[in-house]
Design a protein around this motif. Structure first.
Motif, PDB file in Angstrom:
ATOM      1  N   LEU A  41       0.867  -1.175   0.000  1.00 14.99           N
ATOM      2  CA  LEU A  41       0.000   0.000   0.000  1.00 14.99           C
ATOM      3  C   LEU A  41       0.906   1.228   0.000  1.00 14.99           C
ATOM      4  CD1 LEU A  41      -2.808  -1.013   2.510  1.00 14.99           C
ATOM      5  CD2 LEU A  41      -3.146  -0.257   0.161  1.00 14.99           C
ATOM      6  N   ASP A  42       0.817   2.017  -1.056  1.00 22.34           N
ATOM      7  CA  ASP A  42       1.655   3.205  -1.197  1.00 22.34           C
ATOM      8  C   ASP A  42       0.830   4.460  -0.913  1.00 22.34           C
ATOM      9  OD1 ASP A  42       3.910   1.745  -2.065  1.00 22.34           O
ATOM     10  OD2 ASP A  42       3.158   1.723  -4.130  1.00 22.34           O
ATOM     11  N   ALA A  43       1.359   5.330  -0.044  1.00 20.90           N
ATOM     12  CA  ALA A  43       0.703   6.618   0.224  1.00 20.90           C
ATOM     13  C   ALA A  43       0.850   7.497  -1.010  1.00 20.90           C
ATOM     14  CB  ALA A  43       1.347   7.283   1.431  1.00 20.90           C
ATOM     15  N   ILE A  44      -0.225   8.153  -1.410  1.00 18.87           N
ATOM     16  CA  ILE A  44      -0.177   9.066  -2.551  1.00 18.87           C
ATOM     17  C   ILE A  44      -1.021  10.301  -2.261  1.00 18.87           C
ATOM     18  CG2 ILE A  44       0.099   7.182  -4.230  1.00 18.87           C
ATOM     19  CD1 ILE A  44      -2.824   8.168  -5.136  1.00 18.87           C
ATOM     20  N   THR A  45      -0.785  11.322  -3.055  1.00 23.94           N
ATOM     21  CA  THR A  45      -1.623  12.513  -3.041  1.00 23.94           C
ATOM     22  C   THR A  45      -2.085  12.764  -4.468  1.00 23.94           C
ATOM     23  OG1 THR A  45      -0.452  13.470  -1.174  1.00 23.94           O
ATOM     24  CG2 THR A  45      -1.703  14.989  -2.556  1.00 23.94           C
ATOM     25  N   GLN A  46      -3.388  12.758  -4.659  1.00 23.88           N
ATOM     26  CA  GLN A  46      -3.949  13.126  -5.959  1.00 23.88           C
ATOM     27  C   GLN A  46      -4.111  14.643  -5.920  1.00 23.88           C
ATOM     28  OE1 GLN A  46      -8.082  12.016  -6.637  1.00 23.88           O
ATOM     29  NE2 GLN A  46      -7.581  11.484  -8.739  1.00 23.88           N
ATOM     30  N   PRO A  47      -3.416  15.348  -6.820  1.00 26.90           N
ATOM     31  CA  PRO A  47      -3.454  16.813  -6.746  1.00 26.90           C
ATOM     32  C   PRO A  47      -4.865  17.363  -6.957  1.00 26.90           C
ATOM     33  CG  PRO A  47      -2.147  16.078  -8.647  1.00 26.90           C
ATOM     34  CD  PRO A  47      -2.633  14.856  -7.934  1.00 26.90           C
ATOM     35  N   GLY A  48      -5.107  18.498  -6.332  1.00 27.85           N
ATOM     36  CA  GLY A  48      -6.384  19.174  -6.501  1.00 27.85           C
ATOM     37  C   GLY A  48      -6.539  19.699  -7.918  1.00 27.85           C
ATOM     38  N   ARG A  49      -7.689  20.268  -8.194  1.00 32.85           N
ATOM     39  CA  ARG A  49      -7.941  20.827  -9.518  1.00 32.85           C
ATOM     40  C   ARG A  49      -8.601  22.187  -9.350  1.00 32.85           C
ATOM     41  NH1 ARG A  49     -10.814  16.939 -13.639  1.00 32.85           N
ATOM     42  NH2 ARG A  49     -12.578  17.418 -12.328  1.00 32.85           N
ATOM     43  N   TRP A  50      -8.178  23.118 -10.193  1.00 31.64           N
ATOM     44  CA  TRP A  50      -8.647  24.500 -10.160  1.00 31.64           C
ATOM     45  C   TRP A  50      -9.390  24.816 -11.443  1.00 31.64           C
ATOM     46  CZ3 TRP A  50      -7.716  27.349  -5.789  1.00 31.64           C
ATOM     47  CH2 TRP A  50      -6.863  26.750  -4.856  1.00 31.64           C
ATOM     48  N   MET A  51     -10.320  25.750 -11.358  1.00 33.15           N
ATOM     49  CA  MET A  51     -11.163  26.085 -12.499  1.00 33.15           C
ATOM     50  C   MET A  51     -11.279  27.599 -12.651  1.00 33.15           C
ATOM     51  SD  MET A  51     -15.279  25.336 -12.971  1.00 33.15           S
ATOM     52  CE  MET A  51     -15.153  23.628 -12.535  1.00 33.15           C
ATOM     53  N   VAL A  52     -11.285  28.048 -13.911  1.00 36.85           N
ATOM     54  CA  VAL A  52     -11.714  29.415 -14.201  1.00 36.85           C
ATOM     55  C   VAL A  52     -13.231  29.307 -14.363  1.00 36.85           C
ATOM     56  CG1 VAL A  52     -11.575  31.372 -15.769  1.00 36.85           C
ATOM     57  CG2 VAL A  52      -9.521  29.998 -15.310  1.00 36.85           C
ATOM     58  N   TYR A  53     -13.958  30.010 -13.504  1.00 35.42           N
ATOM     59  CA  TYR A  53     -15.385  29.753 -13.295  1.00 35.42           C
ATOM     60  C   TYR A  53     -16.216  31.023 -13.444  1.00 35.42           C
ATOM     61  CZ  TYR A  53     -19.549  28.677 -10.428  1.00 35.42           C
ATOM     62  OH  TYR A  53     -20.814  28.510  -9.961  1.00 35.42           O
ATOM     63  N   MET A  54     -17.388  30.847 -14.046  1.00 39.17           N
ATOM     64  CA  MET A  54     -18.401  31.910 -14.105  1.00 39.17           C
ATOM     65  C   MET A  54     -19.677  31.347 -13.497  1.00 39.17           C
ATOM     66  SD  MET A  54     -17.860  33.307 -17.958  1.00 39.17           S
ATOM     67  CE  MET A  54     -17.916  35.072 -17.810  1.00 39.17           C
ATOM     68  N   GLY A  55     -20.235  32.049 -12.516  1.00 38.97           N
ATOM     69  CA  GLY A  55     -21.456  31.587 -11.883  1.00 38.97           C
ATOM     70  C   GLY A  55     -21.398  31.944 -10.405  1.00 38.97           C
ATOM     71  N   LYS A  56     -22.277  31.389  -9.633  1.00 43.20           N
ATOM     72  CA  LYS A  56     -23.496  30.703  -9.994  1.00 43.20           C
ATOM     73  C   LYS A  56     -24.462  31.707 -10.599  1.00 43.20           C
ATOM     74  CE  LYS A  56     -23.702  26.912  -6.715  1.00 43.20           C
ATOM     75  NZ  LYS A  56     -24.396  26.259  -5.616  1.00 43.20           N
ATOM     76  N   PHE A  57     -25.159  31.255 -11.606  1.00 49.36           N
ATOM     77  CA  PHE A  57     -26.143  32.111 -12.256  1.00 49.36           C
ATOM     78  C   PHE A  57     -27.497  31.956 -11.568  1.00 49.36           C
ATOM     79  CE2 PHE A  57     -22.897  31.283 -15.502  1.00 49.36           C
ATOM     80  CZ  PHE A  57     -22.545  32.590 -15.793  1.00 49.36           C
ATOM     81  N   ALA A  58     -28.301  33.009 -11.657  1.00 48.11           N
ATOM     82  CA  ALA A  58     -29.593  33.023 -10.977  1.00 48.11           C
ATOM     83  C   ALA A  58     -30.520  31.921 -11.498  1.00 48.11           C
ATOM     84  CB  ALA A  58     -30.265  34.390 -11.147  1.00 48.11           C
ATOM     85  N   ASP A  59     -30.442  31.643 -12.804  1.00 50.80           N
ATOM     86  CA  ASP A  59     -31.316  30.638 -13.414  1.00 50.80           C
ATOM     87  C   ASP A  59     -30.721  30.201 -14.749  1.00 50.80           C
ATOM     88  OD1 ASP A  59     -31.915  32.732 -15.250  1.00 50.80           O
ATOM     89  OD2 ASP A  59     -33.618  33.371 -14.037  1.00 50.80           O
ATOM     90  N   ASN A  60     -31.399  29.268 -15.398  1.00 48.35           N
ATOM     91  CA  ASN A  60     -30.894  28.761 -16.677  1.00 48.35           C
ATOM     92  C   ASN A  60     -30.909  29.821 -17.771  1.00 48.35           C
ATOM     93  OD1 ASN A  60     -29.976  26.229 -16.023  1.00 48.35           O
ATOM     94  ND2 ASN A  60     -31.938  25.212 -16.427  1.00 48.35           N
TER      95      ASN A  60
END
Length: 157
Positions: A41-60
């Motif tokens: 069993l090997d210890a690992i770190t799965q790197p996080g992920r970042w996003m360029v994001y627009m929202g949350k929008f009020a509705d569809n």
């Protein structure tokens, strides 16, 4: 006399990520039932992920209006997904710095309401590795309740 049946060549297989509790349970089961050296069993770190994001929008309707603006500017985008809905992703990145660089480029192209958000934090855990898994060893592992039915795949080199 017939030669013994061959079970095929052994191959390196891995599965996971197992969290701390699941890896402790699995380790106890493996120690009891598997030969020493047949697994690790090997210890690992799965790197996080970042996003360029627009929202949350009020509705569809607001979401579709923003999507039309992005199409008009010929900017790639897709659904943000998960808890970021209704929203749009203008790119996903393995570091906050890379996402910030992309945001800077988008601002130069007239994008005003986007920001950088962390889509997924770093995930720490354990990967089970079977360096020389035979079909018999694999079947024995898949029968262990502690294994939890995780998919086995060829080891990353």
């Amino acid at each position: 006399e017939a030669p013994p049946a061959q079970e095929g060549p052994a191959q390196c297989l891995q599965a996971g990520i197992f969290d701390d509790d699941a890896s402790d349970t699995l380790r106890r089961a493996l120690v009891l039932q598997f030969p020493e050296g047949s697994w690790k069993l090997d210890a690992i770190t799965q790197p996080g992920r970042w996003m360029v994001y627009m929202g949350k929008f009020a509705d569809n309707q607001a979401l579709e209006k923003k999507r039309a603006e992005l199409v008009a500017r010929k900017l790639d985008h897709d659904r943000a997904g998960g808890t970021l809905e209704p929203g749009l992703s203008l790119g996903r990145f393995s570091s906050e710095e890379a996402a910030t660089r992309e945001l800077t480029q988008l601002v130069r192209q007239g994008v005003r309401s986007a920001r950088v958000v962390q889509e997924r934090p770093d995930k720490h855990g354990f990967v089970l590795r079977l360096p020389a898994a035979t079909s018999a060893l694999r079947a024995q592992l898949e029968a262990l309740p502690a294994f939890g039915g995780k998919p086995l795949r060829a080891c990353a080199s």
